[in-house]
Every structure is written in structure tokens, then in C-alpha cells.
Design an enzyme around this catalytic site. Structure first.
Site, PDB file in Angstrom:
ATOM      1  N   LYS A  92       0.845  -1.214   0.000  1.00  0.00           N
ATOM      2  CA  LYS A  92       0.000   0.000   0.000  1.00  0.00           C
ATOM      3  C   LYS A  92       0.879   1.263   0.000  1.00  0.00           C
ATOM      4  O   LYS A  92       0.587   2.247  -0.664  1.00  0.00           O
ATOM      5  CB  LYS A  92      -0.891  -0.027   1.240  1.00  0.00           C
ATOM      6  CG  LYS A  92      -1.972   1.005   1.262  1.00  0.00           C
ATOM      7  CD  LYS A  92      -3.112   0.664   2.216  1.00  0.00           C
ATOM      8  CE  LYS A  92      -2.666   0.596   3.665  1.00  0.00           C
ATOM      9  NZ  LYS A  92      -2.463   1.942   4.260  1.00  0.00           N
ATOM     10  N   LYS A 167      21.667 -14.330 -27.780  1.00  0.00           N
ATOM     11  CA  LYS A 167      20.360 -14.335 -27.101  1.00  0.00           C
ATOM     12  C   LYS A 167      19.282 -13.886 -28.081  1.00  0.00           C
ATOM     13  O   LYS A 167      19.529 -13.085 -28.993  1.00  0.00           O
ATOM     14  CB  LYS A 167      20.348 -13.437 -25.872  1.00  0.00           C
ATOM     15  CG  LYS A 167      20.519 -11.965 -26.170  1.00  0.00           C
ATOM     16  CD  LYS A 167      20.468 -11.063 -24.923  1.00  0.00           C
ATOM     17  CE  LYS A 167      19.055 -10.780 -24.514  1.00  0.00           C
ATOM     18  NZ  LYS A 167      18.288  -9.927 -25.443  1.00  0.00           N
ATOM     19  N   ASP A 168      18.077 -14.408 -27.827  1.00  0.00           N
ATOM     20  CA  ASP A 168      16.923 -13.856 -28.542  1.00  0.00           C
ATOM     21  C   ASP A 168      16.726 -12.416 -28.094  1.00  0.00           C
ATOM     22  O   ASP A 168      17.119 -12.048 -26.978  1.00  0.00           O
ATOM     23  CB  ASP A 168      15.641 -14.641 -28.169  1.00  0.00           C
ATOM     24  CG  ASP A 168      15.523 -15.961 -28.914  1.00  0.00           C
ATOM     25  OD1 ASP A 168      16.234 -16.160 -29.916  1.00  0.00           O
ATOM     26  OD2 ASP A 168      14.715 -16.801 -28.481  1.00  0.00           O
ATOM     27  N   ASP A 169      16.096 -11.630 -28.933  1.00  0.00           N
ATOM     28  CA  ASP A 169      15.664 -10.330 -28.460  1.00  0.00           C
ATOM     29  C   ASP A 169      14.457 -10.553 -27.557  1.00  0.00           C
ATOM     30  O   ASP A 169      13.703 -11.517 -27.750  1.00  0.00           O
ATOM     31  CB  ASP A 169      15.287  -9.423 -29.644  1.00  0.00           C
ATOM     32  CG  ASP A 169      15.578  -7.962 -29.332  1.00  0.00           C
ATOM     33  OD1 ASP A 169      15.450  -7.130 -30.225  1.00  0.00           O
ATOM     34  OD2 ASP A 169      15.949  -7.648 -28.171  1.00  0.00           O
ATOM     35  N   GLU A 170      14.261  -9.663 -26.610  1.00  0.00           N
ATOM     36  CA  GLU A 170      13.188  -9.905 -25.613  1.00  0.00           C
ATOM     37  C   GLU A 170      11.807  -9.808 -26.253  1.00  0.00           C
ATOM     38  O   GLU A 170      10.821 -10.259 -25.685  1.00  0.00           O
ATOM     39  CB  GLU A 170      13.296  -8.927 -24.440  1.00  0.00           C
ATOM     40  CG  GLU A 170      12.788  -7.534 -24.666  1.00  0.00           C
ATOM     41  CD  GLU A 170      13.741  -6.681 -25.481  1.00  0.00           C
ATOM     42  OE1 GLU A 170      14.839  -7.142 -25.820  1.00  0.00           O
ATOM     43  OE2 GLU A 170      13.357  -5.536 -25.784  1.00  0.00           O
ATOM     44  N   HIS A 254      15.907 -10.203 -18.123  1.00  0.00           N
ATOM     45  CA  HIS A 254      15.854  -9.003 -18.967  1.00  0.00           C
ATOM     46  C   HIS A 254      15.097  -7.897 -18.225  1.00  0.00           C
ATOM     47  O   HIS A 254      14.126  -8.164 -17.529  1.00  0.00           O
ATOM     48  CB  HIS A 254      15.163  -9.328 -20.298  1.00  0.00           C
ATOM     49  CG  HIS A 254      15.358  -8.269 -21.322  1.00  0.00           C
ATOM     50  ND1 HIS A 254      14.668  -7.074 -21.310  1.00  0.00           N
ATOM     51  CD2 HIS A 254      16.225  -8.178 -22.351  1.00  0.00           C
ATOM     52  CE1 HIS A 254      15.069  -6.319 -22.311  1.00  0.00           C
ATOM     53  NE2 HIS A 254      16.017  -6.953 -22.960  1.00  0.00           N
ATOM     54  N   GLY A 348      23.453  -5.639 -29.944  1.00  0.00           N
ATOM     55  CA  GLY A 348      22.649  -6.067 -31.094  1.00  0.00           C
ATOM     56  C   GLY A 348      23.098  -5.247 -32.293  1.00  0.00           C
ATOM     57  O   GLY A 348      23.881  -5.697 -33.133  1.00  0.00           O
ATOM     58  N   GLY A 349      22.702  -3.963 -32.295  1.00  0.00           N
ATOM     59  CA  GLY A 349      23.082  -3.075 -33.405  1.00  0.00           C
ATOM     60  C   GLY A 349      24.580  -2.949 -33.566  1.00  0.00           C
ATOM     61  O   GLY A 349      25.102  -2.857 -34.687  1.00  0.00           O
TER      62      GLY A 349
HETATM   63  C1  LIG Z   1      18.746  -3.191 -21.853  1.00  0.00           C
HETATM   64  C2  LIG Z   1      18.330  -4.260 -22.853  1.00  0.00           C
HETATM   65  C3  LIG Z   1      18.910  -4.032 -24.215  1.00  0.00           C
HETATM   66  C4  LIG Z   1      18.223  -4.854 -25.279  1.00  0.00           C
HETATM   67  O1  LIG Z   1      17.273  -5.569 -25.012  1.00  0.00           O
HETATM   68  C5  LIG Z   1      18.661  -4.788 -26.660  1.00  0.00           C
HETATM   69  O2  LIG Z   1      17.978  -5.507 -27.539  1.00  0.00           O
HETATM   70  C6  LIG Z   1      19.699  -3.990 -27.053  1.00  0.00           C
HETATM   71  O3  LIG Z   1      19.959  -3.931 -28.403  1.00  0.00           O
HETATM   72  P1  LIG Z   1      21.083  -2.929 -28.969  1.00  0.00           P
HETATM   73  O4  LIG Z   1      20.792  -1.565 -28.363  1.00  0.00           O
HETATM   74  O5  LIG Z   1      22.422  -3.449 -28.525  1.00  0.00           O
HETATM   75  O6  LIG Z   1      20.890  -2.975 -30.457  1.00  0.00           O
HETATM   76 MG   LIG Z   2      16.343  -6.292 -26.726  1.00  0.00          MG
END
Ligand SMILES: CCCC(=O)/C(O)=C/OP(=O)(O)O
Ligand SMILES: [Mg+2]
EC number: 5.3.2.5
Length: 399
Positions: A92, A167-170, A254, A348-349
Site C-alpha cells: 500500500k 540471445k533472442d531479443d526480448e 531481462h 545487437g546493433g
Molecule cells: C537493456 C536491454 C537491451 C536490449 O534488449 C537490446 O535488444 C539492445 O539492443 P542494442 O541496443 O544493442 O541494439
Molecule cells: Mg532487446
């Protein structure tokens, strides 16, 4: 005494922190005290919340004067599970408006009731064979709407680049083109063919009631790790998965959705409590959080504290900190400086966006990691490594 000790950050225009603190300690436990008959006081004493400390910070904020207030709650008031504890200390009260739960400390007897990571940093290093450096993780990108052959191509390129974990993307859920079981089988087959000890963290998704069965099925198919959107489900669901002996693989927490209750400066939970301490207690082997200099930057102190809580020496195995979002090879020195060797560089990018493809992106990161652990600058290393040179040209270096 068996208790949980909560540290709140309170705000008050007149600085009435003593009154507020006592009101919380009583209001979240036995309700009232001074007007109770002596006998009743004695009966209820073991259930009464206790104000441990009140410390004004000296800061004047938009919400008034600021103070850190510490209150102890006896374990006799709640069951030893995170839902009960969170409701006790910030149920609460979290609706009261301007208040933030900064930290929780648990007496040993209570802390022992939580699993902590099954593998921890040492176990993950054993699984991947990666020692003496931060690990490198990459993320499948642009898979939604694509088929398994696309996924396979991306995976081969990431493996060629020398990643330790993919890893998969979330945001990749059960879907017709790359269903959970198919992408898991394909991923493990491609990794086996590569002869590398890479892990593939498949996104474990679906209804809560299906998760365990799905995870166990994945183990039968050779799953080596799971990604889990813990804050969309809840910490106790993560704990259920990590305590399940039939799911003997690392689980990656995540931070998706957590920003909704950690980002406001005067409300909710501190990031370090949620993404550092509590996911570790619930059993996460990895904790992802926004880095201080990426695309969804987290305030630097909060990011450092999150990593500190994930790794600090205590009864649990350490959880790998994974500062993420907008990471590229030029950031490796500052990541290494801030988070050290027991961290995971996650992109990722920053991998897929490399002009030489994901393989070039992975190589550039590995070249940057090798440079920092051998005390060379990226510029020096780039003279011998084309992939790194191209990455620095594209993204630059530093914060
Ligand atoms: C904080 C989580 C970052 C994430 O899920 C993700 O996909 C990052 O991707 P990039 O920014 O590295 O392309
Ligand atoms: Mg992601």
C-alpha cells in the site's frame, strides 16, 4: 532477530520525517501502539515495525526535503517469499505517492530461503570456456516476420564473429515462422557444428502456467540457456524456474518493463534493488540493465550499484552484470573501466550494424576486448585489425 530491513527515500516539505517513519512502521504492521492496553502491547510487540534510522540527506528537491528512513519488519509478519515481502514493505505504501524503496536487507535466516544463481559467474565461464576477459554476447535482431533460414544465417555470422553467448531479443515470442522448439533445435545444431562452446539464450515466453513445461521440453531439445522477461511476470516466477531441478541451465533476467517502476526519481524501486539484488536472490545468472552511455542510458551511479549488488560477496553465487543498449566496440574501454572483467559486453546493433556484417561486428568487439585486457588503446589495436578500425570509424570511441 529474523527481519527484513527496508531503506526508503522520503520527501517532506516540512521535514516531519519522524512522524512519517513511525506511521509507516506501525501502519504496515500492527496499526496502532500507544493507545493499546499494556497486555496487548506485549502480545503484539514481536509484530511491530521498528524505525531503525532517519537520515536527512540535506538535499532540497522538487518534492521538499529528502531523508533516508530505515524500518525493520519482523519475519513473523510474512511468509518467506518475495511477493509477501514486497507487499509488506512497499505494498500500500507504494501508492502513497512520493516515496522510493532504495534497498532491502535480509537477516541470514531469511536470506537463506532464496536460491541465488545456480551457475553464477564461475559456472558461466565454465560453460563458455571464456576466462580472463569480459564475455561477449550478441542479440538476434530483426527476426520478427522472418523464417528459420534467416535466423540460421544470423547465428552463423554471430558465431563466426567469436561471440560467447547469443540471445533472442526480448520481443521475440512464440510465432509461426520461428517457433520456440524449432529455433532452439536449430540454434543448438548450428552451435554444435561450429564446435564452439557458445550458449544460446532462447526467450522463454507464454503463460505463466506453461513456462515450466515449456522450459523442461526445451531442456530435452538441448537448451543451454533461457532469456526471461522477469518483470513482466514477477520475481517469484523467476524463482520458480531457477529452483526447478528439471531446468538445469542458466537464466538471464531481462529488464523489460522494469523502467515503469524504477525510473521515476521520487517513486518506485531503486534500479539496483530490482535489477541487482532481487533478481540475484531469485536466481538469475545474468542481469541485463541499461548501460550509462547507451541508447536508453541509466544514471551512471545506478548502473554501477546494480553491478555491485549483482557481484558483491555474500551467500549467493554472483550474477553476471550485463550493461546493455546501444553498445558498440568503441565503448569497450569505458565498459571495462566501469564494470571490470566479470561483466558481459552485450550488443545487437553494435554487432549487426558493422559494415562487414555480424561476423565483422563480433570480431571488432573481440579485438577491442583483447586490446583493453592487454593494456593497449583501441586506436593502437585498430592499426592491426581492420574490423575494429572500421567500427571506430563508424561509431567512434568513448562515452
Ligand atoms: C537493456 C536491454 C537491451 C536490449 O534488449 C537490446 O535488444 C539492445 O539492443 P542494442 O541496443 O544493442 O541494439
Ligand atoms: Mg532487446
Amino acid at each position: 532477530m529474523s527481519e527484513v530491513i527496508a531503506k526508503y527515500r522520503l520527501f517532506d516539505r516540512n521535514g516531519n520525517f519522524e512522524k512519517k517513519a513511525e506511521g509507516i512502521a506501525l501502519g504496515l504492521t500492527i496499526g496502532s501502539w500507544t493507545d493499546l492496553p499494556h497486555l496487548e502491547q506485549e502480545q503484539l510487540r514481536k509484530h511491530k515495525g521498528r524505525v531503525v534510522a532517519i537520515q536527512e540527506t540535506g538535499r532540497e528537491t522538487a518534492e521538499g526535503r529528502e531523508a533516508d528512513v530505515t524500518i525493520a519488519y519482523p519475519s513473523s509478519n510474512f511468509s518467506a517469499d518475495l511477493p509477501a515481502i514486497l507487499v509488506t514493505v512497499f505494498g500500500k505504501l507504494s501508492l502513497d505517492g512520493v516515496i522510493r524503496l532504495m534497498n532491502l536487507d535480509f537477516s541470514n535466516d531469511l536470506a537463506k530461503r532464496f536460491p541465488g544463481p545456480r551457475f553464477g559467474v564461475k559456472g558461466i565461464r565454465e560453460l563458455t570456456g571464456a576466462y580472463g576477459r569480459p564475455l561477449l554476447m550478441s542479440i538476434f535482431k530483426g527476426v520478427i516476420g522472418r523464417d528459420l533460414s534467416y535466423l540460421e544465417k544470423q547465428l552463423r555470422a554471430q558465431l563466426e564473429g567469436g561471440i560467447d553467448i547469443v540471445k533472442d531479443d526480448e520481443i521475440l515470442f512464440e510465432n509461426r515462422l520461428t517457433p520456440f522448439e524449432e529455433r532452439l533445435k536449430l540454434g543448438q545444431q548450428v552451435i554444435a557444428e561450429s564446435g564452439k562452446k557458445a550458449l544460446y539464450a532462447v526467450n522463454l515466453t507464454g503463460r505463466t502456467s506453461e513456462l515450466k513445461e515449456k522450459a523442461r521440453r526445451g531442456i530435452e531439445l538441448g537448451a543451454t540457456a533461457y532469456l526471461f522477461n522477469v518483470f513482466a511476470y514477477g520475481l517469484d516466477v523467476l524463482q520458480e524456474l531457477t529452483e526447478d531441478r528439471d531446468i538445469p541451465v542458466p537464466i538471464m533476467a531481462h529488464p523489460a518493463v522494469s523502467g515503469a517502476f524504477t525510473s521515476a526519481p521520487h517513486h518506485g524501486f531503486s534500479t539496483e534493488l530490482m535489477l541487482g539484488k532481487l533478481v540475484r536472490m531469485a536466481g538469475a545468472d545474468f542481469t541485463l540493465f541499461p548501460s550509462p552511455y547507451g541508447s536508453v542510458a541509466l544514471e551512471r551511479n545506478a548502473a554501477l550499484k546494480t553491478a555491485e549488488m549483482a557481484l558483491e560477496e555474500n551467500m549467493y553465487k554472483p550474477t553476471f552484470p550485463v550493461p546493455s543498449a546501444g553498445i558498440h566496440p568503441g565503448l569497450v574501454p569505458v565498459l571495462y573501466e566501469d564494470f571490470g572483467i566479470d561483466s558481459i559486453i552485450n550488443a545487437g546493433g553494435g554487432v549487426h550494424g558493422h559494415p562487414n556484417g555480424a561476423a565483422g561486428g563480433g570480431r571488432a568487439f573481440r579485438q577491442a576486448i583483447d586490446a583493453v585486457i592487454t593494456g593497449r588503446t583501441l586506436e593502437e589495436a585498430a592499426k592491426q585489425h581492420e574490423d575494429l578500425r572500421v567500427a571506430l570509424e563508424m561509431w567512434g570511441t568513448g562515452k
